[in-house]
Design a protein around this motif. Structure first.
Motif: not given
Length: 603
Positions: A153-154, A177-180, A209-212
């Motif tokens: 969903i995220g 990734i941020s949605g998850m 790591s880029r999305a952390f």
């Protein structure tokens, strides 16, 4: 022609610095996903209440809980359980296979696959379909949890937001990734663990790591946005104990032994889950039934288990709490009780495989918490307390982290998330220690088969972006033969007895970049200018076959551009060999593919 609002926003975002951009985007996706997941939770609670009332539980009991595993002790009409479960699975399956087939099963694998193979794009119907179908399946008693649906969903909502803002390829993956992370933070009240889980779960031995930082922003926003509504609480119990003793040599030795005990159950969970799905699908095909009946076959078998072991219904958090309370309040627990817990843990593996593995909509995270907690308590009661003196209730928390880390290949995220879920960071390092050991024992066997071993390189991200662009704009070009699209280069051909010095000198003199070591019609290996790095350690008169040559794929002359791009991405090659129609060998360079294909698209 005027510029659309979406294009203006996209252009403004592209000029922003990294942190500024993701502070805005992370806030947007965190708030949207947080409130949507909150709605999903309330829908699930409503369906749990309706199912519990139908099974004979009182209104006061049903209104107090949002998972049927808390309610099963109060059920008086157990004979109706199969009917409730089967009805829920049937309705859920009809919704999934009618509106969005991608929403079947746990959801975690579908999200990971969309990230790796579909450019982080998700069908816009998926978030709503997944929320409704999962709430129905889990709320009526299927053995599954909310993490997998939450992840899908995220990520689906993040994909929609990315489309609204017209985000470029790299940013769309980060938004995904941020949605998850936002979904996990909302569901498990674990802002740091949710962000770590989102960046770690995509690979078996790597993190994005880029999305952390963006994941952390969206995770904290989702947590804070939903806090005024659902407040602060711990999902897992908090064992009262002097945790300094958990860092003693005896306790750490016990953690290592426990990892050896739990790892086989993790392997069984991963393998049985996918084997059950394959077996159920073969049965469906053999009986010539529509695909909507695939989850029903598994649910029929699960109903038999649930009649004898109603503890297997739902996520299992209620059972975990019940076992914890029993052990905390009892001074003496017999061996038979711990053996029963081990049996329940194994039966939960079977139950989840029959329910979610056969295609019903639900997650695998909560069952893993159930399994890990019961295995941890059993180990603690039978072995751990005798070696280290640490009580079984503490081993429960370490067991959850160990099982999650081994099963989902997320040891760091599992240990942090479990610490946050019980509100106790003192347990973090022993939990991480157990998770890492169990992950190494189980190797690359995972319940999420779409996980990649490691991240895509920066170069291959560009190839992936080109590939996705071609899928959207120039699909005919992808079907073209590589020899008709890209310029091929003639390599230098050498024999295996030629010397290293002669080969390097000839490469420099002819201006070629690649030499093929050929014997008859067989290519023994490829040599390129990376050989020069080894020259100080080699003799010029040594035979060329002494070099550590590279093995490159040999393509047919009629290979399509699409297949070539996929091979470049999967193998991280910078060139490949093409055998022409005349039987000659040519070289195709990734750099040429990128430049020449891009020029054709621009024309």
């Amino acid at each position: 022609m005027g510029i659309t609002m979406s294009a203006r926003v996209s252009r403004r975002l592209s000029y922003m610095y990294y942190f500024e951009k993701w502070l805005i985007l992370g806030t947007v996706v965190g708030a949207v996903v947080g409130y949507f997941i909150l709605g999903f939770s309330y829908l699930l609670k409503l369906l749990v209440s309706l199912s519990s009332i139908a099974l004979g539980a009182s209104h006061e009991i049903t209104l107090a809980y949002k998972d049927i595993s808390y309610v099963y002790p109060y059920i008086s009409r157990k004979a109706l359980m199969p009917l409730i479960i089967l009805t829920g699975v049937f309705v859920s399956s009809c919704i999934v296979y009618r509106f969005a087939k991608e929403a079947e099963g746990p959801g975690t694998d579908a999200a990971i696959s969309a990230y790796h193979l579909k450019g982080a794009r998700v069908n816009a119907k998926v978030p709503v379909v997944k929320a409704i179908s999962s709430a129905i399946a889990i709320g009526t008693g299927s053995s599954g949890g909310v993490a997998g649906p939450g992840i899908q969903i995220g990520s689906g909502l993040a994909s929609i937001i990315s489309k609204v803002f017209n985000l470029r390829f790299i940013d769309r993956r980060i938004m995904f990734i941020s949605g998850m992370a936002a979904a996990l933070s909302t569901l498990f009240r674990s802002p740091i663990g949710g962000a770590l889980f989102a960046v770690e779960m995509l690979h078996k031995r790597d993190i994005e790591s880029r999305a952390f930082i963006p994941a952390m922003i969206s995770s904290f926003v989702a947590y804070m946005a939903t806090y005024p509504i659902i407040g602060l609480y711990s999902i897992l119990p908090y064992p009262q104990y002097n945790y300094a003793r958990l860092y003693s040599p005896e306790a750490l030795l016990s953690v290592a032994i426990m990892s050896l005990f739990i790892a086989p159950f993790s392997l069984a969970y991963s393998k049985l889950f996918h084997a059950t799905g394959a077996i159920v699908d073969r049965l469906r095909r053999k009986m010539n039934l529509p695909i909507v009946f695939k989850p029903i076959i598994g649910a029929l078998a699960f109903c038999v288990l649930a009649l004898f072991f109603p503890e297997l219904m739902g996520s299992g958090y209620g059972v975990v709490r019940e076992v914890y309370d029993k052990i905390s309040s009892s001074k003496s627990i017999g061996v038979s009780f711990y053996l029963m817990l081990i049996l329940l843990a194994f039966l939960k593996i079977v139950a989840t495989s029959l329910s979610i593995g056969s295609g019903a909509s639900g997650g695998v995270f909560a069952p893993a918490v159930f399994i890990g907690s019961l295995l941890g308590i059993s180990f603690g009661g039978l072995v751990g307390i005798k070696i280290s003196g640490v009580p079984p209730t503490v081993w429960m928390i370490v067991g959850i982290s160990t099982f999650l880390g081994a099963t989902l290949k997320t040891p760091l995220a599992a240990s942090v998330m479990v610490s946050e879920m019980c509100g106790n960071y003192m347990i973090l390092l022993p939990a991480l220690f157990g998770a890492v050991i169990a992950r190494e024992i189980t190797g690359d066997v995972t319940i999420c088969i779409s996980q990649k071993v490691r991240r895509v390189s920066e170069r291959n991200l560009k190839v992936l972006a080109l590939y996705e662009h071609l899928l959207e704009t120039s699909s005919d070009l992808l079907k073209s033969r590589i020899i008709d699209v890209v310029t091929l280069h003639t390599p230098m051909i050498v024999g295996k007895e030629d010397t290293i010095g002669d080969v390097v000198d000839n490469l420099i003199r002819t201006g070629k970049s690649v030499a093929l070591i050929v014997q008859g019609e067989k290519i023994l290996g490829c040599i390129d200018f990376s050989v020069i790095e080894l020259m100080p350690f080699l003799r010029r008169d040594s035979p060329v076959y002494a070099l550590p040559t590279r093995k490159m794929p040999v393509l047919r002359y009629d290979e399509t551009l699409e297949n070539v791009l996929v091979l470049f991405m999967s193998g991280d090659y910078d060139y490949m060999i093409v055998r022409t129609e005349d039987g000659e060998y040519q070289v195709v360079y990734l750099e040429d593919v990128m430049l020449e294909v891009a020029s054709k698209v621009l024309k």
